[in-house]
Design an enzyme around this catalytic site. Structure first.
Site, mmCIF file in Angstrom:
data_model
loop_
_atom_site.group_PDB
_atom_site.id
_atom_site.type_symbol
_atom_site.label_atom_id
_atom_site.label_comp_id
_atom_site.label_asym_id
_atom_site.label_seq_id
_atom_site.Cartn_x
_atom_site.Cartn_y
_atom_site.Cartn_z
ATOM 1 N N LYS A 181 -11.095 -28.728 -85.850
ATOM 2 C CA LYS A 181 -9.798 -28.416 -85.237
ATOM 3 C C LYS A 181 -9.515 -26.937 -85.466
ATOM 4 O O LYS A 181 -9.860 -26.388 -86.523
ATOM 5 C CB LYS A 181 -8.680 -29.280 -85.842
ATOM 6 N N ASP A 233 -6.167 -28.360 -93.251
ATOM 7 C CA ASP A 233 -6.050 -27.252 -94.204
ATOM 8 C C ASP A 233 -4.739 -27.377 -94.981
ATOM 9 O O ASP A 233 -4.472 -26.583 -95.891
ATOM 10 C CB ASP A 233 -6.198 -25.887 -93.522
ATOM 11 N N SER A 234 -3.942 -28.422 -94.669
ATOM 12 C CA SER A 234 -2.795 -28.770 -95.512
ATOM 13 C C SER A 234 -3.267 -29.162 -96.913
ATOM 14 O O SER A 234 -2.444 -29.292 -97.826
ATOM 15 C CB SER A 234 -1.978 -29.902 -94.880
ATOM 16 N N ASP A 273 -10.343 -29.112 -90.183
ATOM 17 C CA ASP A 273 -9.671 -27.869 -89.825
ATOM 18 C C ASP A 273 -10.552 -26.657 -90.114
ATOM 19 O O ASP A 273 -11.135 -26.558 -91.206
ATOM 20 C CB ASP A 273 -8.383 -27.707 -90.652
ATOM 21 N N GLU A 317 -6.518 -23.693 -84.590
ATOM 22 C CA GLU A 317 -5.141 -23.397 -84.181
ATOM 23 C C GLU A 317 -5.100 -22.246 -83.177
ATOM 24 O O GLU A 317 -5.723 -21.207 -83.409
ATOM 25 C CB GLU A 317 -4.289 -23.013 -85.408
ATOM 26 N N GLU A 365 2.429 -29.635 -82.527
ATOM 27 C CA GLU A 365 3.223 -29.714 -83.752
ATOM 28 C C GLU A 365 4.617 -29.135 -83.545
ATOM 29 O O GLU A 365 4.781 -27.995 -83.100
ATOM 30 C CB GLU A 365 2.496 -28.969 -84.899
HETATM 31 O O1 KIV Z 1 -3.497 -29.407 -91.768
HETATM 32 C C1 KIV Z 1 -2.872 -30.373 -91.319
HETATM 33 O O2 KIV Z 1 -2.530 -31.320 -92.031
HETATM 34 C C2 KIV Z 1 -2.530 -30.364 -89.901
HETATM 35 C C3 KIV Z 1 -1.656 -31.454 -89.394
HETATM 36 C C4 KIV Z 1 -0.264 -31.238 -89.830
HETATM 37 C C5 KIV Z 1 -1.754 -31.615 -87.928
HETATM 38 O O3 KIV Z 1 -2.949 -29.503 -89.186
#
Ligand code: KIV
Length: 271
Positions: A120, A51-52, A90, A122, A189
């Site tokens: 993934k 989600d980055s 994510d 969180e 992280e």
């Molecule tokens: O969204 C992302 O890029 C991440 C990584 C930094 C692990 O969750």
């Protein structure tokens, strides 16, 4: 295409075997077809559609604004490029924190509409019901502890997490809970290297670190950061493997010069 040929070379089982034989796991983000083609072709083990994307692709300050539909768009573009790597997507903010059925429906949409291999998510104990519900549908779950960027407004800072005893103890507790629930891996992280080493030793599932030292079973970076496309982000844990910002700026400037001076196109470059 046969069913077998759609199964990518790297599976969740393969990652566990890599941990068992001390082979480090490489993971990078990708958000689009062209980048994923390069990253997969180079032999990466895991591609994270993070989600980055909200930051590096859309220019948002935080990861919170990205939507499920936008993540699905990015992930399906990536999946079309990938032959070998395991593709993890994510779950965006707001799609799993409420109730576990909503979480399951979001995860099902990701798997159905993108062709990815896993999701993934969180958090620890506070989202464990969602993790368990997603797992009941046979969807592999990668966990994410430590600095969890979707909680940035609660933390108030992107500084290192779990330096204090109580937060470290909660992180260890959460890591065990997530493993017992059936997660296949956990991202750690921005936590102290000693804590990451302890968690890595105690868990039988792989840990993937970002700013968590060298003892984790694998490493992940945001691809735009490690390629030096994104100049404005220089945390201590980031190693830059290229300076694509400069290379790309020079190439674009050169093109502009050539257009302005009528050097481009030349006779060979026309019909
Ligand atoms: O969204 C992302 O890029 C991440 C990584 C930094 C692990 O969750």
């Amino acid at each position: 295409m046969s069913v077998e040929s759609k199964v990518r070379a790297v599976t969740t089982l393969r990652l566990k075997e890599m941990k068992e034989r001390n082979e480090k796991i490489s993971m990078l983000t990708s958000y689009d077809y062209s980048m994923a083609k390069i990253v997969d072709g180079a032999g990466i083990d895991v591609i994270l559609v993070g989600d980055s994307a909200a930051n590096v692709m859309a220019g948002h300050e935080t990861t919170l604004p990205i939507t499920l539909d936008q993540m699905i768009y990015h992930a399906s573009s990536v999946v079309r490029a990938v032959n070998r790597a395991l593709v993890v997507v994510d779950m965006p903010f707001g799609t799993y924190q409420g109730d576990s059925l909503a979480a399951l429906n979001s995860a099902i949409r990701i798997m159905k509409e993108t062709g990815a291999d896993a999701i993934k998510i969180e958090g620890g104990e506070e989202i464990i019901d969602s993790v368990k519900r997603i797992l009941t549908a046979g969807i592999p779950v990668m966990a994410h502890l430590g600095l969890t960027p979707q909680s940035i407004h609660k933390f108030g800072t992107y500084n290192v997490r779990a330096k204090e005893e109580a937060e470290a103890a909660k992180l260890i507790h959460d890591a065990h809970l997530l493993e017992e629930a059936g997660c296949f891996a956990v991202v750690l992280e921005k936590i102290p290297a000693t804590l990451a080493a302890k968690v890595t030793k105690e868990l039988s599932i792989p840990t993937i670190g970002i700013g968590a030292g060298g003892s984790t079973d694998g490493q992940v970076l945001v691809v735009h950061d490690m390629l030096g496309i994104n100049k404005g982000f220089s945390p201590r844990f980031l190693r830059r493997y290229a300076d694509l910002y400069t290379i790309m700026t020079e190439a674009v400037s050169h093109y502009i010069e050539d257009v302005k001076s009528c050097d481009f196109p030349n006779e060979q470059e026309q019909y």
